[in-house]
Motif scaffolding. Structure first.
Motif, PDB file in Angstrom:
ATOM      1  N   LEU A  13      11.092  58.766  68.833  1.00  0.00           N
ATOM      2  CA  LEU A  13      12.385  58.521  68.185  1.00  0.00           C
ATOM      3  C   LEU A  13      13.382  59.612  68.557  1.00  0.00           C
ATOM      4  CD1 LEU A  13      13.989  56.724  66.250  1.00  0.00           C
ATOM      5  CD2 LEU A  13      13.161  58.148  64.358  1.00  0.00           C
ATOM      6  N   ARG A  14      12.914  60.847  68.617  1.00  0.00           N
ATOM      7  CA  ARG A  14      13.785  61.951  69.017  1.00  0.00           C
ATOM      8  C   ARG A  14      14.288  61.743  70.440  1.00  0.00           C
ATOM      9  NH1 ARG A  14      14.157  66.981  71.295  1.00  0.00           N
ATOM     10  NH2 ARG A  14      12.256  66.618  72.490  1.00  0.00           N
ATOM     11  N   GLN A  15      13.385  61.380  71.341  1.00  0.00           N
ATOM     12  CA  GLN A  15      13.784  61.159  72.727  1.00  0.00           C
ATOM     13  C   GLN A  15      14.748  59.977  72.847  1.00  0.00           C
ATOM     14  OE1 GLN A  15      10.447  60.873  75.386  1.00  0.00           O
ATOM     15  NE2 GLN A  15       9.584  62.841  74.768  1.00  0.00           N
ATOM     16  N   ALA A  16      14.475  58.906  72.094  1.00  0.00           N
ATOM     17  CA  ALA A  16      15.344  57.731  72.134  1.00  0.00           C
ATOM     18  C   ALA A  16      16.741  58.066  71.621  1.00  0.00           C
ATOM     19  CB  ALA A  16      14.737  56.600  71.307  1.00  0.00           C
ATOM     20  N   THR A  17      16.827  58.915  70.604  1.00  0.00           N
ATOM     21  CA  THR A  17      18.121  59.314  70.045  1.00  0.00           C
ATOM     22  C   THR A  17      18.983  60.005  71.088  1.00  0.00           C
ATOM     23  OG1 THR A  17      17.129  59.589  67.848  1.00  0.00           O
ATOM     24  CG2 THR A  17      19.239  60.684  68.230  1.00  0.00           C
ATOM     25  N   PHE A  18      18.389  60.949  71.810  1.00  0.00           N
ATOM     26  CA  PHE A  18      19.149  61.678  72.836  1.00  0.00           C
ATOM     27  C   PHE A  18      19.415  60.790  74.050  1.00  0.00           C
ATOM     28  CE2 PHE A  18      16.807  65.613  71.070  1.00  0.00           C
ATOM     29  CZ  PHE A  18      17.718  65.696  70.025  1.00  0.00           C
ATOM     30  N   ARG A  19      18.467  59.922  74.363  1.00  0.00           N
ATOM     31  CA  ARG A  19      18.635  59.059  75.533  1.00  0.00           C
ATOM     32  C   ARG A  19      19.796  58.080  75.309  1.00  0.00           C
ATOM     33  NH1 ARG A  19      13.733  57.668  75.882  1.00  0.00           N
ATOM     34  NH2 ARG A  19      13.735  55.571  75.026  1.00  0.00           N
ATOM     35  N   ILE A  20      19.966  57.606  74.094  1.00  0.00           N
ATOM     36  CA  ILE A  20      21.015  56.627  73.794  1.00  0.00           C
ATOM     37  C   ILE A  20      22.354  57.301  73.524  1.00  0.00           C
ATOM     38  CG2 ILE A  20      21.796  54.975  72.049  1.00  0.00           C
ATOM     39  CD1 ILE A  20      18.864  54.055  71.832  1.00  0.00           C
ATOM     40  N   PHE A  21      22.377  58.300  72.660  1.00  0.00           N
ATOM     41  CA  PHE A  21      23.646  58.894  72.229  1.00  0.00           C
ATOM     42  C   PHE A  21      24.108  60.053  73.111  1.00  0.00           C
ATOM     43  CE2 PHE A  21      22.010  56.966  68.291  1.00  0.00           C
ATOM     44  CZ  PHE A  21      23.098  56.181  67.959  1.00  0.00           C
ATOM     45  N   ARG A 105      28.563  58.091  64.261  1.00  0.00           N
ATOM     46  CA  ARG A 105      27.584  57.183  64.864  1.00  0.00           C
ATOM     47  C   ARG A 105      28.236  55.862  65.253  1.00  0.00           C
ATOM     48  NH1 ARG A 105      23.702  54.167  62.258  1.00  0.00           N
ATOM     49  NH2 ARG A 105      25.507  53.253  61.220  1.00  0.00           N
ATOM     50  N   ASP A 106      29.043  55.296  64.350  1.00  0.00           N
ATOM     51  CA  ASP A 106      29.677  54.003  64.600  1.00  0.00           C
ATOM     52  C   ASP A 106      30.674  54.077  65.756  1.00  0.00           C
ATOM     53  OD1 ASP A 106      28.196  52.990  62.533  1.00  0.00           O
ATOM     54  OD2 ASP A 106      29.822  53.034  61.064  1.00  0.00           O
ATOM     55  N   ALA A 107      31.354  55.207  65.882  1.00  0.00           N
ATOM     56  CA  ALA A 107      32.288  55.383  66.995  1.00  0.00           C
ATOM     57  C   ALA A 107      31.527  55.520  68.308  1.00  0.00           C
ATOM     58  CB  ALA A 107      33.166  56.614  66.761  1.00  0.00           C
ATOM     59  N   ALA A 108      30.388  56.201  68.269  1.00  0.00           N
ATOM     60  CA  ALA A 108      29.600  56.433  69.487  1.00  0.00           C
ATOM     61  C   ALA A 108      29.088  55.125  70.074  1.00  0.00           C
ATOM     62  CB  ALA A 108      28.421  57.362  69.183  1.00  0.00           C
ATOM     63  N   VAL A 109      28.647  54.181  69.229  1.00  0.00           N
ATOM     64  CA  VAL A 109      28.064  52.937  69.743  1.00  0.00           C
ATOM     65  C   VAL A 109      29.126  51.976  70.272  1.00  0.00           C
ATOM     66  CG1 VAL A 109      26.009  53.107  68.316  1.00  0.00           C
ATOM     67  CG2 VAL A 109      28.009  51.870  67.446  1.00  0.00           C
ATOM     68  N   GLN A 110      30.388  52.408  70.260  1.00  0.00           N
ATOM     69  CA  GLN A 110      31.452  51.620  70.882  1.00  0.00           C
ATOM     70  C   GLN A 110      31.920  52.228  72.197  1.00  0.00           C
ATOM     71  OE1 GLN A 110      34.650  50.558  68.187  1.00  0.00           O
ATOM     72  NE2 GLN A 110      33.251  50.166  66.500  1.00  0.00           N
ATOM     73  N   GLU A 111      31.301  53.355  72.581  1.00  0.00           N
ATOM     74  CA  GLU A 111      31.639  53.993  73.843  1.00  0.00           C
ATOM     75  C   GLU A 111      30.953  53.258  75.000  1.00  0.00           C
ATOM     76  OE1 GLU A 111      33.684  56.500  74.499  1.00  0.00           O
ATOM     77  OE2 GLU A 111      34.254  56.706  72.391  1.00  0.00           O
ATOM     78  N   PRO A 112      31.665  53.022  76.120  1.00  0.00           N
ATOM     79  CA  PRO A 112      31.093  52.274  77.247  1.00  0.00           C
ATOM     80  C   PRO A 112      29.779  52.850  77.767  1.00  0.00           C
ATOM     81  CG  PRO A 112      33.461  52.529  77.544  1.00  0.00           C
ATOM     82  CD  PRO A 112      33.084  53.377  76.362  1.00  0.00           C
ATOM     83  N   ASP A 113      29.690  54.184  77.887  1.00  0.00           N
ATOM     84  CA  ASP A 113      28.460  54.766  78.424  1.00  0.00           C
ATOM     85  C   ASP A 113      27.297  54.594  77.452  1.00  0.00           C
ATOM     86  OD1 ASP A 113      29.732  56.502  76.666  1.00  0.00           O
ATOM     87  OD2 ASP A 113      28.924  58.303  77.600  1.00  0.00           O
ATOM     88  N   VAL A 114      27.569  54.653  76.143  1.00  0.00           N
ATOM     89  CA  VAL A 114      26.509  54.459  75.155  1.00  0.00           C
ATOM     90  C   VAL A 114      26.066  52.995  75.154  1.00  0.00           C
ATOM     91  CG1 VAL A 114      25.915  54.532  72.696  1.00  0.00           C
ATOM     92  CG2 VAL A 114      27.256  56.387  73.713  1.00  0.00           C
ATOM     93  N   LEU A 115      27.005  52.069  75.246  1.00  0.00           N
ATOM     94  CA  LEU A 115      26.657  50.648  75.298  1.00  0.00           C
ATOM     95  C   LEU A 115      25.793  50.351  76.524  1.00  0.00           C
ATOM     96  CD1 LEU A 115      30.046  49.094  74.166  1.00  0.00           C
ATOM     97  CD2 LEU A 115      27.862  48.895  72.959  1.00  0.00           C
TER      98      LEU A 115
END
Length: 213
Positions: A13-21, A105-115
């Protein structure tokens, strides 16, 4: 109310958090030292999971399992630097609120690179991760590329939101090969995942075939 010891943070979960965000604090942008922070803390997750129904408390094992489900999932974590994390978790400070952290968090998941990373995460999860398989055959470890469909729920929710807001314009039909026998059809405008045993070459005509990056 039952009291449960706070579980440790799973490495996946820690790795997934950094990998996504990304590997920087979503609040201040600091890169080091970086930590995985929980939006809803453990005591609150325990309280939510332990609500009585018609005056009856849930069984202890179920209570703990539900608290763990609320606590350790991608929708409840984000990267914060050690300072911002301490300010958020510390009850003696009110510098950082839950609404503020959710906003980051909500702003981050709208960023093109995060998507883009979210779509890649879904593909990686559905194609299977060898290190999930720990059994052995004839004394040797054999990788079955075990798939965890549940890990895709939050990423797919954010991806579907990206389509709805017009932030993603590519075809929403994703095809992911899990092994030689099956593959998955993912409709990225929803959270729908469908297993298929047909030929990828034929199914690929209707969508994008995901390739590991």
């Amino acid at each position: 109310m039952a009291a449960f010891e706070r579980p440790g943070n799973p490495e996946y979960l820690r790795q997934a958090t950094f990998r996504i965000f990304g590997e920087q604090c979503l609040r201040c942008g600091e890169r080091r030292p970086l930590e995985m922070a929980h939006i809803m803390n453990w005591p609150r997750c325990v309280a939510v999971a332990g609500k009585e129904v018609n005056g009856i408390a849930p069984p202890e094992a179920w209570h703990y399992g539900e608290a763990l489900r609320h606590f350790h999932h991608l929708g409840n974590v984000l990267p914060l630097c050690a300072n911002c994390h301490t300010l958020y978790d510390g009850v003696q400070w009110e510098d950082v609120t839950e609404a503020e952290v959710r906003g980051y968090r909500d702003a981050a998941v709208q960023e093109p690179d995060v998507l883009s990373r979210l779509i890649n995460f879904v593909g990686t999860e559905l194609s299977g991760r060898p290190n999930r398989c720990t059994h052995k055959v004839d004394g040797k470890r054999k990788h079955s590329h075990a798939v965890d469909v549940n890990s895709c729920v939050w990423p797919l929710t954010w991806i579907a939101q990206g389509y709805e807001l017009g932030l993603i314009t590519e075809k929403p039909n994703l095809i992911v090969s899990a092994d030689s026998a099956v593959h998955y059809h993912v409709l990225l405008t929803t959270t729908e995942i469908r297993m298929c045993t047909g030929e990828v070459s034929r199914c690929g005509r209707d969508g994008k075939v995901w390739k590991r990056r």
